[in-house]
Design a protein around this motif. Sequence first.
Motif, PDB file in Angstrom:
ATOM      1  N   GLU A  80       0.793  -1.116   0.166  1.00  0.00           N
ATOM      2  CA  GLU A  80       0.006   0.019   0.043  1.00  0.00           C
ATOM      3  C   GLU A  80       1.060   1.440  -0.075  1.00  0.00           C
ATOM      4  N   THR A  81       2.205   1.087   0.245  1.00  0.00           N
ATOM      5  CA  THR A  81       3.016   2.407   0.273  1.00  0.00           C
ATOM      6  C   THR A  81       3.282   3.258  -0.904  1.00  0.00           C
ATOM      7  N   GLU A  82       3.032   2.076  -2.074  1.00  0.00           N
ATOM      8  CA  GLU A  82       3.076   2.765  -3.387  1.00  0.00           C
ATOM      9  C   GLU A  82       1.990   3.693  -3.730  1.00  0.00           C
ATOM     10  N   ASP A  83       1.104   4.096  -2.917  1.00  0.00           N
ATOM     11  CA  ASP A  83      -0.122   4.814  -3.196  1.00  0.00           C
ATOM     12  C   ASP A  83       0.043   6.253  -2.134  1.00  0.00           C
ATOM     13  N   TRP A  85      -5.357  -9.088   6.667  1.00  0.00           N
ATOM     14  CA  TRP A  85      -4.516  -8.254   5.744  1.00  0.00           C
ATOM     15  C   TRP A  85      -5.156  -7.728   4.618  1.00  0.00           C
ATOM     16  N   VAL A  86      -4.471  -6.540   3.996  1.00  0.00           N
ATOM     17  CA  VAL A  86      -5.005  -5.727   3.387  1.00  0.00           C
ATOM     18  C   VAL A  86      -5.196  -5.975   1.643  1.00  0.00           C
ATOM     19  N   GLU A  87      -6.247  -5.944   1.327  1.00  0.00           N
ATOM     20  CA  GLU A  87      -6.514  -6.100  -0.219  1.00  0.00           C
ATOM     21  C   GLU A  87      -5.586  -5.073  -1.168  1.00  0.00           C
ATOM     22  N   ARG A  88      -4.929  -4.930  -1.970  1.00  0.00           N
ATOM     23  CA  ARG A  88      -4.026  -4.007  -2.651  1.00  0.00           C
ATOM     24  C   ARG A  88      -5.383  -2.636  -3.083  1.00  0.00           C
ATOM     25  N   GLY A  89      -4.674  -1.505  -2.703  1.00  0.00           N
ATOM     26  CA  GLY A  89      -5.561  -0.334  -2.961  1.00  0.00           C
ATOM     27  C   GLY A  89      -6.527  -0.027  -2.062  1.00  0.00           C
ATOM     28  N   SER A  90      -6.956  -0.852  -0.969  1.00  0.00           N
ATOM     29  CA  SER A  90      -7.764  -0.468   0.029  1.00  0.00           C
ATOM     30  C   SER A  90      -7.756   0.396   0.792  1.00  0.00           C
ATOM     31  N   ILE A  91      -6.427   0.807   1.116  1.00  0.00           N
ATOM     32  CA  ILE A  91      -6.372   2.050   1.841  1.00  0.00           C
ATOM     33  C   ILE A  91      -6.525   3.462   1.364  1.00  0.00           C
ATOM     34  N   LYS A  92      -5.965   3.384   0.049  1.00  0.00           N
ATOM     35  CA  LYS A  92      -6.134   4.560  -0.840  1.00  0.00           C
ATOM     36  C   LYS A  92      -7.756   4.739  -0.976  1.00  0.00           C
TER      37      LYS A  92
END
Length: 615
Positions: free
Chosen positions: A61-64, A126-133
């Motif tokens: 998630e740090t990519e976003d 665990w977090v699915e990709r893009g969820s935090i953004k």
Amino acid sequence: MKSAHGEPPSRNTKPDRPALTGLNGLPGFTPATDYADVAVIVVTYNNESDVPQLLASLRCETEDQSIKVIVADNSPAPATLDVLSLQSDVLSFSTGGNLGYAGGINRAMELVGEAGSILVLNPDLWVERGSIKTLRQRLTDSGAGVVVPALLDAAGELHRSLRREPGLLRSLGDALLGSRFQGRPGWLSETVYDDGSYTHPHPVDWATGAALLIRPDVAALVGRWDEQFFLYSEETDFFRRVRLGRAGVWFEPAARMRHREGGSGSSPALTALLAVNRVRYARKYGHGMYSTSVHVIVGFAELARAWQPAHRRALHAVLRSRTWAMLPHAVQYPDPGLPENFPCGAVIIPAHNEVAVIRRTLACLARPLGTGKVQVIVACNGCVDGTEAAASSVPGVEVIRVQEPSKVAALNAGDRAATLWPRIYLDADIEISEEALRLTFEELSSEDAPFAARPAFRYDFREASHAVRSYYRARSRIPGTSAALWGAGVYGLSERGHDVLGEFPAVTGDDYYIDRLYRADEKRVLDCDPVLVRTPRSTKALVGTLRRVYRGNSEQAGAGPSGARDTMKGLLRSIRGPISAADALVYTCFALAGRGEPRSSRAVRWHRDESSRAS
């Protein structure tokens, strides 16, 4: 040594988003002392097998956005912290006991610092990709105070995580029917079973506390999580206080997280606690007939299931309130003492009329001092207020008297009296934890030891005016301020580093001088339990302190306009919205006022902030 003021040297200016590398080359987390778009809080209890997967999903998630991670460990054994120690960009610490979910969150919240949002997560998801953004976007678009994601089980099946505010009819419906007849009306069920409610974003009353994204201003408004609940009902209470503060709660189904569940374990005692906390919650927000009715309904629900041993235990607890104290609750673990291999070193504390704070500072050093491996020297320079007597009353502390009221003279006198290496130079109003002391000594004693190092720091401006708070919020966002040695009220030197220094020269800002003395590769800032820097409380106190700091900086060669330009560039890059823009404006006003000279020609050349030293 300056305390949290002045401007960073130009050599330490960082780009807006530096490339961070974490475990095994995966994306890295932002240091806990820096601003991050998201501060993730995790409370663990024997979760050594869970947290690696959670952290791996967060790294993606740090990519976003920039993310920092703070883990409060309630475990009785070190296994979870041992696993976390392998991930050096995660700030993890032991709470010293099993403080429950609310207690762990409260301890972690104290270390959040500056962040655009706060994400509380269970360790067993665990977090699915893009969820935090996606959660952050919904937080912005909805204007809500809290946003929750969709939760799925390990197999990918939707978990019914949304809830309605508890009430008599809903409690009665759940007591009679449990999870049967899921199509019943909403006024007969606390759980939201309707499939359509999980397909679109919308406001909700509350949700299970496995994952929630919180606006920092709402977290500050609501305050600490209620630790009376220990486990269960603490999130019900938190969400209710969010709504009472006129901040909404939204559900965002496009943000998805996999939840293994069962992270809190299961036992008859926990089943009893779940029932009792429903009664506690009713008593907190309702009185008389309402809370009595809820008590009866909860008892009836447990009676209906009393053929199961866990529910028989719960019924016994519900009917006998005197047994509630024996249910799971916060406990402190026995103090194991400091390890025998605690590193050697000296702590030198220059003190000029510091009777108001010196005992507090020395109390933090009591146990390290008791190991016999740490030398603590208080250099009283020109003291006339009882500082010397106060420091002498602490067993093991060496007190030396310096006639001249000069900090530099005190530092040099402390060096002459010290016999151990490495050495930490600590302002008399700064509290350093045992962990920060140990890690700084270890860093400066290692084979590849830098010349200088200091622990992380955080500002404490809880007692400050709104303008002062705004200044320090802006200051915390400026790239490079957390990478310099100055500003924390503490730094350490290795023996080789001290050889380069020789003696402290007659300068006003010794930590600014030390920072400029060494190259970037010769000094380090440690990501550890931060020291606490109390800021000035009033506008007048801050302006006076800044005038002293800027005057001291200008005395040192090369501390000229270029540093100010770099600071202003960093300040502009730190603006992310109207609040940070307002903070930047306040910072600029204080900086201009600090660079101006007072009108009175009789103004003294030395100013010390007394407001932060008040009790």
